[in-house]
Enzyme design. Structure first.
Site, PDB file in Angstrom:
ATOM      1  N   ASP A 109       0.836  -1.198   0.000  1.00  0.00           N
ATOM      2  CA  ASP A 109       0.000   0.000   0.000  1.00  0.00           C
ATOM      3  C   ASP A 109       0.874   1.252   0.000  1.00  0.00           C
ATOM      4  O   ASP A 109       1.556   1.540   0.987  1.00  0.00           O
ATOM      5  CB  ASP A 109      -0.896  -0.016   1.251  1.00  0.00           C
ATOM      6  CG  ASP A 109      -2.046   0.968   1.171  1.00  0.00           C
ATOM      7  OD1 ASP A 109      -2.109   1.737   0.194  1.00  0.00           O
ATOM      8  OD2 ASP A 109      -2.884   0.970   2.083  1.00  0.00           O
ATOM      9  N   ASP A 110       0.906   1.954  -1.126  1.00  0.00           N
ATOM     10  CA  ASP A 110       1.691   3.201  -1.256  1.00  0.00           C
ATOM     11  C   ASP A 110       3.196   2.957  -1.351  1.00  0.00           C
ATOM     12  O   ASP A 110       3.983   3.815  -0.924  1.00  0.00           O
ATOM     13  CB  ASP A 110       1.451   4.154  -0.074  1.00  0.00           C
ATOM     14  CG  ASP A 110       0.117   4.884  -0.140  1.00  0.00           C
ATOM     15  OD1 ASP A 110      -0.651   4.638  -1.081  1.00  0.00           O
ATOM     16  OD2 ASP A 110      -0.151   5.704   0.752  1.00  0.00           O
ATOM     17  N   CYS A 156      -5.244   4.924  -3.931  1.00  0.00           N
ATOM     18  CA  CYS A 156      -5.543   3.562  -3.483  1.00  0.00           C
ATOM     19  C   CYS A 156      -6.796   2.960  -4.088  1.00  0.00           C
ATOM     20  O   CYS A 156      -6.752   1.927  -4.761  1.00  0.00           O
ATOM     21  CB  CYS A 156      -5.657   3.527  -1.962  1.00  0.00           C
ATOM     22  SG  CYS A 156      -4.173   4.078  -1.088  1.00  0.00           S
ATOM     23  N   ASP A 187      -0.134  -0.531  -5.082  1.00  0.00           N
ATOM     24  CA  ASP A 187      -1.235   0.127  -5.776  1.00  0.00           C
ATOM     25  C   ASP A 187      -0.820   1.444  -6.421  1.00  0.00           C
ATOM     26  O   ASP A 187      -1.411   1.875  -7.407  1.00  0.00           O
ATOM     27  CB  ASP A 187      -2.435   0.333  -4.839  1.00  0.00           C
ATOM     28  CG  ASP A 187      -2.058   0.964  -3.499  1.00  0.00           C
ATOM     29  OD1 ASP A 187      -0.875   1.346  -3.314  1.00  0.00           O
ATOM     30  OD2 ASP A 187      -2.942   1.068  -2.625  1.00  0.00           O
ATOM     31  N   ASN A 188       0.178   2.109  -5.876  1.00  0.00           N
ATOM     32  CA  ASN A 188       0.660   3.375  -6.454  1.00  0.00           C
ATOM     33  C   ASN A 188       2.021   3.688  -5.869  1.00  0.00           C
ATOM     34  O   ASN A 188       2.492   3.000  -4.958  1.00  0.00           O
ATOM     35  CB  ASN A 188      -0.313   4.532  -6.186  1.00  0.00           C
ATOM     36  CG  ASN A 188      -0.811   4.609  -4.754  1.00  0.00           C
ATOM     37  OD1 ASN A 188      -1.946   4.240  -4.467  1.00  0.00           O
ATOM     38  ND2 ASN A 188       0.040   5.070  -3.848  1.00  0.00           N
TER      39      ASN A 188
END
Length: 522
Positions: free
Chosen positions: A55-56, A91, A325-326
């Site tokens: 996540d991130d 997200c 996700d990014n």
């Protein structure tokens, strides 16, 4: 007498006579042997698939540096994609793209809010019911999910914890956004509250432990699919106790666009004070260091997962994907911390894959997108992709050319719909309404008019980015990343007008594409 057809479809003529009968039997045996290479493989149990979704986690600012075990167990043992991108740097819309294989304009999740369609009833009735894992479930895959799903998942206006998306056999989903302690899970539709005990509640470890239990309890007769979505390295950046003193001398990288003014960029990039306040720099350095600390538990998760697969004799028949996700930024163009921007640090993501047919140690240059994960996984499972509604394309051919033939995309779309508050932020009244994520020191990371669409061209001839904003300025940003890898100079006023026209036409086409037309690169 009428001919017979062998399993490959060839006609075999049957004639009397001892010699001819023996010849016929030999021919049938040869035909069976020739077709067994395909047929026997088809009858064998399909490959298992595991996706670990951070996540991130950035790739541009050293986000993979702490992941030594992950690089060894997945990257070195398989393929690393050096040009992997998210199609939207936030997200919920990004995760929705991963699940559906579609651009945001087709799954219609715009941002992290319910009004932006994040985990909404509309999402549940439409794209969610067609996500790639539903196909795997129909193929008798045993499916398991644990960790963060979508930011608004579990909210009262979206079915609460009782909503379990179709296609999951085991469901251990976090309610809301990333947490490490003091959170609520939906466990197969029932609420499960957690506190602050490391042994019982630390979410990254809980995800690992429950996935190992699932592997112990699975049926060996059927393949499995696991999606593990730990909170790291998302805020609040709570590391496991044993890792809270790591990286004490680490700070965010000072090169590239760090602490540079957003000259000739869209309005949101022109508002941060430059140079940054010392308090902002201290804040982002602490965040950067804590992000790395949280990732060490994810690194342990990957190691334990691989060892478990080896112990149950499934490692050689399992594809393992590691991605995020990014991306993320920490001081770039004087923005302290966040994502949501069109620049490389926010849209580039880590992607490594190991599995059957993938030669170890590959560094692959062709651009791949997070919308490609769904068709790739379905391709591995043997699904006919022509009947699946996806915008992405399988990259199995790039990892394992002996298994598939494929094409490389020369350009692609990145799109984002900004979020803001209709009233002024009391901490930042001078900036007016329409902004959000204003921290620290009243530097705002998002706004309603931070809404853009970009076409990114990445091939042997061009490395360009062209972006248009939906704002009162109709702002345009263009970068030549071959000459300017840090995107310091917006060259929209210098580039050949014919190039601008070509990029604009590509962008218009991509913004309205759907399915096959998203893969039409003419």
């Amino acid at each position: 007498m009428a001919g017979l057809r062998n399993r490959a479809g060839a006609t075999i003529s049957r004639q009397g006579g001892g010699g001819h009968s023996a010849a016929f039997s030999l021919l049938v045996l040869l035909a069976a042997l020739l077709t067994c290479g395909v047929r026997c493989a088809e009858s064998a149990k399909p490959s298992n698939v595991i996706v670990v979704l951070a996540d991130d986690q950035d790739i541009q600012l050293g986000g993979m540096t702490p992941m030594k075990k992950t690089k060894a167990y997945i990257g070195d043992a398989g393929a690393t994609f050096v040009n992997a991108f998210t199609v939207t740097p936030l997200c919920c819309p990004s995760r929705s793209s991963i699940l559906t294989g579609r651009y945001p304009h087709n799954h219609e999740v715009r941002n992290n809010s319910l009004s932006g369609n994040c985990s909404s009833i509309q999402w549940q009735k439409g794209p969610e019911a067609e996500a790639f894992h539903t196909y795997l479930s129909k193929l008798k895959y045993q499916t398991f999910f644990a960790g963060k799903y979508l930011n608004q998942y579990g909210s009262k206006d979206a079915g609460s914890v009782g909503h379990v998306p179709v296609g999951w056999d085991q469901w251990h989903a976090l309610v809301g956004n990333s947490q490490y302690y003091n959170y609520t899970l939906s466990v197969n539709g029932k609420e499960e509250k957690h506190g602050d005990s490391y042994e019982d509640d630390y979410l990254t470890d809980l995800i690992l432990n429950r996935s190992l239990r699932f592997l112990d309890d699975r049926s060996p007769q059927h393949p499995f699919f696991l999606m593990l979505s730990p909170p790291a390295p998302h805020s609040p950046w709570t590391a496991a106790p044993q890792y809270q003193k790591e990286f004490q001398d680490v700070q965010a990288p000072r090169d590239g666009s760090f602490n540079k003014p957003g000259k000739d960029k869209h309005w949101l990039l022109r508002q941060p004070p430059n140079p940054m306040a010392n308090s902002s720099i201290t804040f982002l350095d602490n965040a950067y260091r804590k992000r790395w600390q949280t990732l060490l538990s994810v690194d342990d998760l990957v190691e334990n997962l691989v060892k478990k697969l080896s112990s149950i004799n499934e490692l050689n028949n399992t594809y393992i994907f590691y991605t995020s996700d990014n991306g993320y930024h920490a001081g770039q163009f004087s923005l302290p911390i966040d994502k949501r921007q069109l620049y490389e640090f926010d849209i580039r993501i880590p992607l490594m894959v190991r599995g059957p047919g993938i030669k170890p140690g590959q560094m692959l240059q062709a651009p791949v997108l997070n919308i490609d994960l769904a068709p790739t996984i379905l391709d591995i499972a043997g699904v006919n992709l022509s009947v699946v509604n996806v915008d992405g394309q399988s990259f199995l051919a790039q990892m394992a050319p002996s298994l598939r033939n494929g094409t490389v995309r020369p350009f692609f779309l990145v799109e984002y719909t900004g979020e803001g508050h209709p009233t002024k932020d009391p901490a930042c009244p001078k900036l007016g309404p329409g902004l959000s994520q204003c921290f620290p020191d009243c530097v705002c990371e998002d706004s309603y008019n931070n809404t853009y669409a970009c076409v990114r061209t990445l091939d042997s001839n061009q490395n360009l980015q062209y972006c248009e904003f939906a704002d009162s300025e109709s702002f345009v940003e263009v970068y030549n990343l071959t000459a300017d890898m840090h995107q310091l100079e917006n060259i929209v006023k210098k580039v050949d007008p014919s190039v601008l026209q070509t990029m604009n036409q590509r962008l218009i086409k991509l913004q309205s594409c759907m399915g096959d037309s998203c893969r039409d690169y003419k």
